[in-house]
Write a protein that holds these residues in place. Structure first.
Motif, PDB file in Angstrom:
ATOM      1  N   LEU A  37       0.817  -1.212   0.000  1.00 20.36           N
ATOM      2  CA  LEU A  37       0.000   0.000   0.000  1.00 20.36           C
ATOM      3  C   LEU A  37       0.850   1.262   0.000  1.00 20.36           C
ATOM      4  O   LEU A  37       0.323   2.365  -0.166  1.00 20.36           O
ATOM      5  CB  LEU A  37      -0.954  -0.005   1.196  1.00 20.36           C
ATOM      6  CG  LEU A  37      -2.032  -1.085   1.175  1.00 20.36           C
ATOM      7  CD1 LEU A  37      -2.872  -1.017   2.443  1.00 20.36           C
ATOM      8  CD2 LEU A  37      -2.909  -0.957  -0.053  1.00 20.36           C
ATOM      9  N   LEU A  38       2.155   1.129   0.164  1.00 16.66           N
ATOM     10  CA  LEU A  38       3.061   2.273   0.031  1.00 16.66           C
ATOM     11  C   LEU A  38       3.194   2.720  -1.427  1.00 16.66           C
ATOM     12  O   LEU A  38       3.609   3.839  -1.683  1.00 16.66           O
ATOM     13  CB  LEU A  38       4.450   1.929   0.581  1.00 16.66           C
ATOM     14  CG  LEU A  38       4.586   1.875   2.088  1.00 16.66           C
ATOM     15  CD1 LEU A  38       5.942   1.294   2.471  1.00 16.66           C
ATOM     16  CD2 LEU A  38       4.417   3.258   2.669  1.00 16.66           C
ATOM     17  N   GLY A  46       8.176   4.175  -2.512  1.00 17.30           N
ATOM     18  CA  GLY A  46       7.217   3.396  -1.739  1.00 17.30           C
ATOM     19  C   GLY A  46       6.977   2.017  -2.331  1.00 17.30           C
ATOM     20  O   GLY A  46       6.826   1.043  -1.598  1.00 17.30           O
ATOM     21  N   GLY A  47       6.950   1.938  -3.646  1.00 17.84           N
ATOM     22  CA  GLY A  47       6.751   0.651  -4.306  1.00 17.84           C
ATOM     23  C   GLY A  47       7.919  -0.298  -4.082  1.00 17.84           C
ATOM     24  O   GLY A  47       7.715  -1.491  -3.866  1.00 17.84           O
ATOM     25  N   ALA A  48       9.131   0.231  -4.122  1.00 15.13           N
ATOM     26  CA  ALA A  48      10.312  -0.612  -3.895  1.00 15.13           C
ATOM     27  C   ALA A  48      10.352  -1.122  -2.464  1.00 15.13           C
ATOM     28  O   ALA A  48      10.573  -2.318  -2.220  1.00 15.13           O
ATOM     29  CB  ALA A  48      11.579   0.164  -4.218  1.00 15.13           C
ATOM     30  N   ILE A  49      10.122  -0.238  -1.511  1.00 16.60           N
ATOM     31  CA  ILE A  49      10.139  -0.648  -0.109  1.00 16.60           C
ATOM     32  C   ILE A  49       8.952  -1.561   0.189  1.00 16.60           C
ATOM     33  O   ILE A  49       9.076  -2.570   0.882  1.00 16.60           O
ATOM     34  CB  ILE A  49      10.157   0.589   0.805  1.00 16.60           C
ATOM     35  CG1 ILE A  49      11.487   1.334   0.622  1.00 16.60           C
ATOM     36  CG2 ILE A  49       9.952   0.199   2.266  1.00 16.60           C
ATOM     37  CD1 ILE A  49      11.565   2.664   1.327  1.00 16.60           C
ATOM     38  N   GLY A  84      10.754   2.560   7.335  1.00 17.14           N
ATOM     39  CA  GLY A  84      11.832   2.686   6.352  1.00 17.14           C
ATOM     40  C   GLY A  84      11.485   3.690   5.264  1.00 17.14           C
ATOM     41  O   GLY A  84      12.325   4.488   4.838  1.00 17.14           O
ATOM     42  N   TYR A  85      10.237   3.664   4.815  1.00 13.19           N
ATOM     43  CA  TYR A  85       9.792   4.636   3.817  1.00 13.19           C
ATOM     44  C   TYR A  85       9.886   6.059   4.371  1.00 13.19           C
ATOM     45  O   TYR A  85      10.408   6.961   3.706  1.00 13.19           O
ATOM     46  CB  TYR A  85       8.356   4.329   3.387  1.00 13.19           C
ATOM     47  CG  TYR A  85       7.745   5.435   2.560  1.00 13.19           C
ATOM     48  CD1 TYR A  85       8.144   5.643   1.251  1.00 13.19           C
ATOM     49  CD2 TYR A  85       6.797   6.290   3.101  1.00 13.19           C
ATOM     50  CE1 TYR A  85       7.602   6.665   0.496  1.00 13.19           C
ATOM     51  CE2 TYR A  85       6.256   7.307   2.355  1.00 13.19           C
ATOM     52  CZ  TYR A  85       6.661   7.497   1.055  1.00 13.19           C
ATOM     53  OH  TYR A  85       6.130   8.518   0.314  1.00 13.19           O
ATOM     54  N   LEU A  86       9.389   6.259   5.603  1.00 18.41           N
ATOM     55  CA  LEU A  86       9.449   7.596   6.198  1.00 18.41           C
ATOM     56  C   LEU A  86      10.890   8.062   6.386  1.00 18.41           C
ATOM     57  O   LEU A  86      11.198   9.245   6.187  1.00 18.41           O
ATOM     58  CB  LEU A  86       8.708   7.613   7.529  1.00 18.41           C
ATOM     59  CG  LEU A  86       7.192   7.464   7.447  1.00 18.41           C
ATOM     60  CD1 LEU A  86       6.591   7.361   8.844  1.00 18.41           C
ATOM     61  CD2 LEU A  86       6.574   8.614   6.679  1.00 18.41           C
TER      62      LEU A  86
END
Length: 98
Positions: A37-38, A46-49, A84-86
């Protein structure tokens, strides 16, 4: 002796892209899909993480651990994905704006 079908292939002998999701409980599917959902929020980053979190949760779901171990481990992967995204976005923002 009964022949069991190969879940990695479809009827035409091509690889089945959904084979990793087959046979999982509903809660394992939900926890596995939460990191992806990132993607709409964070784009490529977001897609990679989220994709890494999805793959990690699918691997955890297939491990022979009990449910009391799998649930917190999979929730930890979801939490780590979002944090990790943040972290990555915050660092990039500071590098570009700082």
């Amino acid at each position: 002796m009964q022949h069991t079908p190969d879940l990695g292939k479809n009827a035409l002998g091509k690889p089945d892209p959904w084979a990793r999701f087959r046979g999982l409980a509903w809660w394992q599917l939900v926890l596995s899909l939460l990191p992806i959902l990132l993607l709409p929020v964070g784009g490529a980053i977001g897609g990679a993480i989220g994709g890494a979190g999805l793959i990690a949760n699918l691997a955890l779901a297939r491990k022979p651990f009990g449910t009391p171990v799998k649930v917190p481990a999979m929730l930890g992967v979801v939490l780590a994905s979002y944090l990790g995204y943040l972290l990555v976005v915050g660092l990039l923002y500071n590098m570009l704006e700082g």
